[in-house]
Design an enzyme around this catalytic site. Structure first.
Site, mmCIF file in Angstrom:
data_model
loop_
_atom_site.group_PDB
_atom_site.id
_atom_site.type_symbol
_atom_site.label_atom_id
_atom_site.label_comp_id
_atom_site.label_asym_id
_atom_site.label_seq_id
_atom_site.Cartn_x
_atom_site.Cartn_y
_atom_site.Cartn_z
ATOM 1 N N CYS A 156 0.817 -1.228 0.000
ATOM 2 C CA CYS A 156 0.000 0.000 0.000
ATOM 3 C C CYS A 156 0.842 1.265 0.000
ATOM 4 O O CYS A 156 0.327 2.347 -0.284
ATOM 5 C CB CYS A 156 -0.914 0.015 1.221
ATOM 6 S SG CYS A 156 -2.277 -1.128 1.045
HETATM 7 N N1 CO8 Z 1 -20.268 -9.481 7.381
HETATM 8 C C1 CO8 Z 1 -20.767 -9.717 8.622
HETATM 9 N N2 CO8 Z 1 -20.000 -9.980 9.690
HETATM 10 C C2 CO8 Z 1 -18.668 -10.038 9.497
HETATM 11 C C3 CO8 Z 1 -18.084 -9.830 8.233
HETATM 12 C C4 CO8 Z 1 -18.945 -9.558 7.151
HETATM 13 N N3 CO8 Z 1 -18.463 -9.332 5.912
HETATM 14 N N4 CO8 Z 1 -16.752 -9.952 8.346
HETATM 15 C C5 CO8 Z 1 -16.483 -10.229 9.628
HETATM 16 N N5 CO8 Z 1 -17.639 -10.301 10.322
HETATM 17 C C6 CO8 Z 1 -17.806 -10.590 11.764
HETATM 18 C C7 CO8 Z 1 -16.592 -11.334 12.290
HETATM 19 O O1 CO8 Z 1 -16.738 -12.712 12.119
HETATM 20 C C8 CO8 Z 1 -16.620 -10.925 13.762
HETATM 21 O O2 CO8 Z 1 -17.564 -11.713 14.440
HETATM 22 P P1 CO8 Z 1 -17.281 -12.199 15.950
HETATM 23 O O3 CO8 Z 1 -17.158 -10.933 16.741
HETATM 24 O O4 CO8 Z 1 -18.457 -13.045 16.259
HETATM 25 O O5 CO8 Z 1 -15.980 -12.948 15.889
HETATM 26 C C9 CO8 Z 1 -17.154 -9.497 13.739
HETATM 27 O O6 CO8 Z 1 -17.851 -9.360 12.486
HETATM 28 C C10 CO8 Z 1 -16.034 -8.469 13.815
HETATM 29 O O7 CO8 Z 1 -14.997 -8.816 12.865
HETATM 30 P P2 CO8 Z 1 -13.609 -8.102 12.812
HETATM 31 O O8 CO8 Z 1 -13.028 -8.056 14.188
HETATM 32 O O9 CO8 Z 1 -12.770 -8.710 11.722
HETATM 33 O O10 CO8 Z 1 -14.067 -6.624 12.353
HETATM 34 P P3 CO8 Z 1 -13.316 -5.265 12.483
HETATM 35 O O11 CO8 Z 1 -14.190 -4.329 13.185
HETATM 36 O O12 CO8 Z 1 -11.903 -5.424 12.948
HETATM 37 O O13 CO8 Z 1 -13.256 -4.771 10.946
HETATM 38 C C11 CO8 Z 1 -11.640 -4.615 9.165
HETATM 39 C C12 CO8 Z 1 -12.551 -5.524 9.985
HETATM 40 C C13 CO8 Z 1 -12.522 -3.669 8.370
HETATM 41 C C14 CO8 Z 1 -10.837 -5.485 8.211
HETATM 42 C C15 CO8 Z 1 -10.717 -3.798 10.080
HETATM 43 O O14 CO8 Z 1 -10.084 -4.634 11.018
HETATM 44 C C16 CO8 Z 1 -9.649 -3.030 9.346
HETATM 45 O O15 CO8 Z 1 -9.926 -2.184 8.509
HETATM 46 N N6 CO8 Z 1 -8.376 -3.294 9.680
HETATM 47 C C17 CO8 Z 1 -7.247 -2.629 9.042
HETATM 48 C C18 CO8 Z 1 -7.062 -3.228 7.714
HETATM 49 C C19 CO8 Z 1 -6.005 -2.555 6.916
HETATM 50 O O16 CO8 Z 1 -5.831 -1.371 6.895
HETATM 51 N N7 CO8 Z 1 -5.301 -3.347 6.199
HETATM 52 C C20 CO8 Z 1 -4.361 -2.857 5.286
HETATM 53 C C21 CO8 Z 1 -4.259 -3.887 4.281
HETATM 54 S S1 CO8 Z 1 -3.985 -3.271 2.758
HETATM 55 C C22 CO8 Z 1 -2.311 -3.287 2.374
HETATM 56 O O17 CO8 Z 1 -1.439 -3.130 3.118
HETATM 57 C C23 CO8 Z 1 -2.002 -3.560 0.947
HETATM 58 C C24 CO8 Z 1 -1.861 -4.994 0.750
HETATM 59 C C25 CO8 Z 1 -1.769 -5.276 -0.677
HETATM 60 C C26 CO8 Z 1 -3.093 -5.162 -1.413
HETATM 61 C C27 CO8 Z 1 -3.836 -6.429 -1.435
HETATM 62 C C28 CO8 Z 1 -4.918 -6.421 -2.455
HETATM 63 C C29 CO8 Z 1 -5.843 -7.597 -2.408
#
Ligand code: CO8
Length: 373
Positions: A156
């Protein structure tokens, strides 16, 4: 020594759009198929049933409403769940080069320049269509640029690291003008069958023209300073690579051949690194938070950007101080902060200062402090 400036930007946006509603409908249809096909194993406790995704979760967790994609038909087909692209012959331009040429032409136009003014092309992206020959050399050829090109990857943070490389070359005199291009086909390396991440990414290509101040023909931004930082982490990873077939289970459909992340950990660990990095970079260049008109941040998650904006300014940013584009584009990896810069910088007056900052896998953070000339 020459003063490097950003004199033009361009954005290529694929015409196809996937809304959250379309995405969730397709994902949930896939879940039904999976659970039906694996019914016996699920009942025997050998396979875990898959759960539905939800539009409300996606918006609340990320702020994303839709994304662009080079092909939506395959992604939305529950039997396929990835983009489907036509086979190209080796004599045709690659799709990444094609996107790059479009964005580069827009950047050149906005800078009032032609390919004859450019000495180098850097294709900086989080994945490349092939290892060699470099996409950058293909772009150079398609644009008719004399000089050189190379590819680089800092996930990124590729764009800001690319701008630092370009700015350093401009400063030292090894090139007059350099196109830094970020073709991101993130949909090709996203696992669309994983509800934890299937909503995160989208496709786009951005280009930035970095050149000598004395050559700039149009309005431009002086690059005051660039700063890059990396710190190793396994929390965002893609294990696909050229040694794949040499490993015992290398050719199977392994989950880790696509994007993987521990999103919660990334969120917690990256935020303080980014806030510290930006504040340190600004302080070392005599830029107080009150001097900053705008932050063009990496576009991964709205809550992340809200947190960083507040930490850097010491208060909740006002409208326009930290513009987001992720609601329409999702996370476009390296291109996100450049889309924000490209779309939200025309109103800058001479002397206004802003900071472009990207962050992500590696971990990596890159920042570019600019002042409108
Ligand atoms: N729908 C419904 N429920 C869901 C879903 C969904 N789609 N997904 C997860 N849940 C559930 C989970 O199972 C979990 O349930 P439980 O509490 O029962 O276990 C609950 O919702 C909460 O899940 P999370 O804890 O995973 O949710 P978050 O609030 O943490 O949100 C995010 C998830 C949005 C992913 C968040 O953690 C985030 O944005 N984190 C930072 C991510 C980030 O910035 N990453 C950077 C990566 S990009 C990068 O560096 C480039 C890489 C190269 C590119 C790659 C291209 C493909």
């Amino acid at each position: 020594m020459h003063q490097p400036v950003i004199s033009g930007t361009g954005v290529f946006t694929p015409s196809e759009i996937i809304t959250n509603e379309e995405l969730v409908e397709a994902f949930n249809a896939y879940v039904d198929l999976f659970n039906e096909e694996n019914k016996a194993a699920i009942e025997a406790g050998e396979v875990e049933a898959k759960a539905y995704s939800s539009v409300d979760f996606i918006v609340a967790a990320s702020g994303i409403h839709r994304r662009h994609a080079v092909d939506k038909s395959g992604i939305l087909d529950p039997e396929v769940m990835h983009p489907l692209l036509r086979q190209r012959s080796d004599d045709e331009p690659s799709i990444m080069a094609e996107m790059a040429v479009d964005a580069c032409n827009k950047a050149l136009k906005s800078a009032g320049k032609t390919a004859a003014d450019v000495d180098a092309v850097i294709v900086a992206a989080s994945n490349h269509e092939r290892p060699y020959p470099a996409i950058a050399i293909e772009v150079q050829d398609l644009l008719g640029i004399k000089g050189f090109g190379f590819d680089m990857n800092v996930a990124c943070s590729s764009a800001t690291f690319g701008i630092q490389a370009a700015a350093d070359m401009i400063r030292s005199g090894s090139a007059r003008a350099i196109l830094v291009v970020n073709p991101e086909i993130t949909t090709g390396h996203l696992e669309w069958r994983d509800r934890d991440c299937h909503f995160i990414f989208g496709d786009v290509c951005t280009a930035t023209l970095v050149e000598r101040k004395e050559d700039a023909a149009a309005e431009h931004f002086d690059i005051i300073s660039t700063r890059c930082l990396t710190q190793f982490s396994n929390n965002i990873r893609n294990n696909n690579g050229f040694l794949r077939r040499s490993r015992p289970d290398g050719v199977k459909d392994r989950r880790d051949m696509q994007f993987m992340q521990n999103g919660r950990k990334v969120f917690k660990e990256v935020l303080p690194i980014v806030a510290r990095h930006m504040l340190g970079h600004m302080e070392d260049n005599g830029v107080a938070p009150a001097d900053l008109r705008r932050m063009w941040l990496h576009q991964a998650n709205k809550a992340m950007n809200d947190f960083i904006g507040k930490k850097v300014l010491g208060r909740v940013p006002e409208a326009g101080e930290q513009p987001n584009i992720l609601q329409n584009y999702a996370n476009t990896s390296s291109a996100g902060s450049i889309i924000a810069f490209s779309k939200y910088s025309d109103d800058f007056q001479s002397g206004d200062v802003g900071i472009i900052c990207s962050f992500g896998a590696g971990y990596s953070v890159g920042s570019v402090i600019v002042r409108k000339a």
